[in-house]
Scaffold this active site. Structure first.
Site, PDB file in Angstrom:
ATOM      1  N   LYS A  47      38.700  47.692  43.149  1.00 46.67           N
ATOM      2  CA  LYS A  47      38.621  49.001  43.751  1.00 46.67           C
ATOM      3  C   LYS A  47      39.896  49.795  43.532  1.00 46.67           C
ATOM      4  O   LYS A  47      39.929  51.007  43.687  1.00 46.67           O
ATOM      5  CB  LYS A  47      38.400  48.859  45.271  1.00 46.67           C
ATOM      6  N   GLY A  48      40.968  49.078  43.180  1.00 51.57           N
ATOM      7  CA  GLY A  48      42.294  49.679  43.159  1.00 51.57           C
ATOM      8  C   GLY A  48      42.463  50.874  42.236  1.00 51.57           C
ATOM      9  O   GLY A  48      43.278  51.750  42.495  1.00 51.57           O
ATOM     10  N   GLU A 103      43.969  50.849  35.094  1.00 51.22           N
ATOM     11  CA  GLU A 103      44.351  49.900  36.138  1.00 51.22           C
ATOM     12  C   GLU A 103      45.318  50.528  37.131  1.00 51.22           C
ATOM     13  O   GLU A 103      46.064  51.446  36.789  1.00 51.22           O
ATOM     14  CB  GLU A 103      45.024  48.673  35.504  1.00 51.22           C
ATOM     15  N   ASP A 107      50.440  42.861  37.718  1.00 50.17           N
ATOM     16  CA  ASP A 107      51.430  41.972  38.333  1.00 50.17           C
ATOM     17  C   ASP A 107      51.658  40.800  37.398  1.00 50.17           C
ATOM     18  O   ASP A 107      52.499  40.861  36.501  1.00 50.17           O
ATOM     19  CB  ASP A 107      50.908  41.542  39.711  1.00 50.17           C
ATOM     20  N   PHE A 156      55.714  43.825  47.172  1.00 47.84           N
ATOM     21  CA  PHE A 156      54.321  44.139  47.442  1.00 47.84           C
ATOM     22  C   PHE A 156      54.224  45.588  47.889  1.00 47.84           C
ATOM     23  O   PHE A 156      54.895  46.007  48.826  1.00 47.84           O
ATOM     24  CB  PHE A 156      53.755  43.205  48.516  1.00 47.84           C
ATOM     25  N   ASP A 163      45.797  47.995  48.220  1.00 46.56           N
ATOM     26  CA  ASP A 163      45.574  47.641  49.627  1.00 46.56           C
ATOM     27  C   ASP A 163      46.428  46.470  50.074  1.00 46.56           C
ATOM     28  O   ASP A 163      46.918  45.675  49.259  1.00 46.56           O
ATOM     29  CB  ASP A 163      44.111  47.249  49.832  1.00 46.56           C
TER      30      ASP A 163
END
Ligand code: IMP
Ligand code: MG
Length: 184
Positions: A47-48, A103, A107, A156, A163
Site C-alpha cells: 500500500k505504501g 516504490e 530498505d 524507521f 506506516d
C-alpha cells in the site's frame, strides 16, 4: 494532517511536503525525457506507494497506464526475508511494455529484487525502478534503481504512504516517531 496534528507522537520531520513535491517535480521531468515517445506502464506496490504514485503520475506530461501489485514478504517484525507472496497480481500484460516500478522505500531491497525478477520473466521491453526513499542497506543488493527521491539514514520513518502498524500513511510529510509510540 500537519506536524502539529501529531502532537508528541512525532519525533521530527525528516522531509517536508514541499521537499517531497520539489523532488517529484525533478523526477517527473527526468521520466518525461527518458520515456519520450514511449508508452509507459507505472506499477505501484501497495500500500505504501499510493502517495508517490498519485503525486508522480500527475506530474507527468504524457498519459501513462497505472497498475498495482500487492506483495507480502515473509519475515519477522520489521525485517523482510526476501521470500515473497503475491497478494494481488497485475491486471496488465507486460509483454513488450516499458514498465516503471514505483516504490515508497527500499530498505534491504530484498522485496524489490524478487519483484524485479518476477516482472522481468513476463517479457517486458524494459523494467526500471523509481523509489521515493532509499535506506543505506539497499546498497548491499545488486538492484539498479533508476530514480531515487532521497537517500535517508537508517531510521524507521512514517508518512507519505509509509506506516507503523498501519497508521500514519496519510501524513503528507516523512518523519520519525517518538519512542513512546513504539511502547518504549
Ligand atoms: P525491503 O526493501 O525488502 O527490506 O522492504 C521494503 C519494505 O519494508 C517497504 O516497502 C516498506 O513496506 C517496509 N519498510 C522498510 N523501511 C520502512 C520504514 O522506515 N518505515 C515503514 N516501512 C518500511
Ligand atoms: Mg513498499
Amino acid at each position: 494532517m500537519d506536524p502539529a496534528d501529531m502532537g508528541d507522537d512525532l519525533e521530527r520531520v525528516l522531509l517536508s511536503e514541499e521537499q517531497l513535491h520539489q523532488r517529484l517535480d525533478e523526477i517527473a521531468a527526468q521520466i518525461d525525457a527518458d520515456y519520450a515517445g514511449k508508452d509507459l506502464l507505472l506499477v505501484g506496490v501497495l500500500k505504501g506507494a499510493v502517495m508517490v504514485m498519485a503525486d508522480l503520475a500527475r506530474r507527468l506530461h504524457s498519459t501513462v497506464q497505472m497498475d498495482w501489485m500487492a506483495v507480502s514478504s515473509y519475515g519477522s517484525g520489521t525485517k523482510s526475508s526476501g521470500v515473497v507472496r503475491i497478494l494481488k497480481d497485475l491486471d496488465a500484460d507486460l509483454t513488450g511494455r516499458h514498465v516503471l516500478i514505483v516504490e515508497d522505500i527500499i530498505d534491504s531491497g530484498l522485496t524489490l529484487s524478487w519483484l524485479l525478477s518476477n516482472l522481468r520473466s513476463r517479457g517486458p521491453a524494459t523494467v526500471e525502478i523509481a523509489t521515493m526513499l532509499r535506506k543505506p542497506e539497499a546498497s548491499k543488493v545488486d538492484v539498479d534503481v533508476r530514480y531515487v527521491g532521497f537517500d535517508i539514514p537508517n531510521e524507521f520513518v512514517v508518512g507519505y504512504g509509509l506506516d507503523y502498524a498501519e497508521k500514519y500513511r496519510n501524513l503528507p510529510f516523512v518523519g520519525t516517531l517518538a519512542p513512546h509510540v513504539y511502547g518504549a
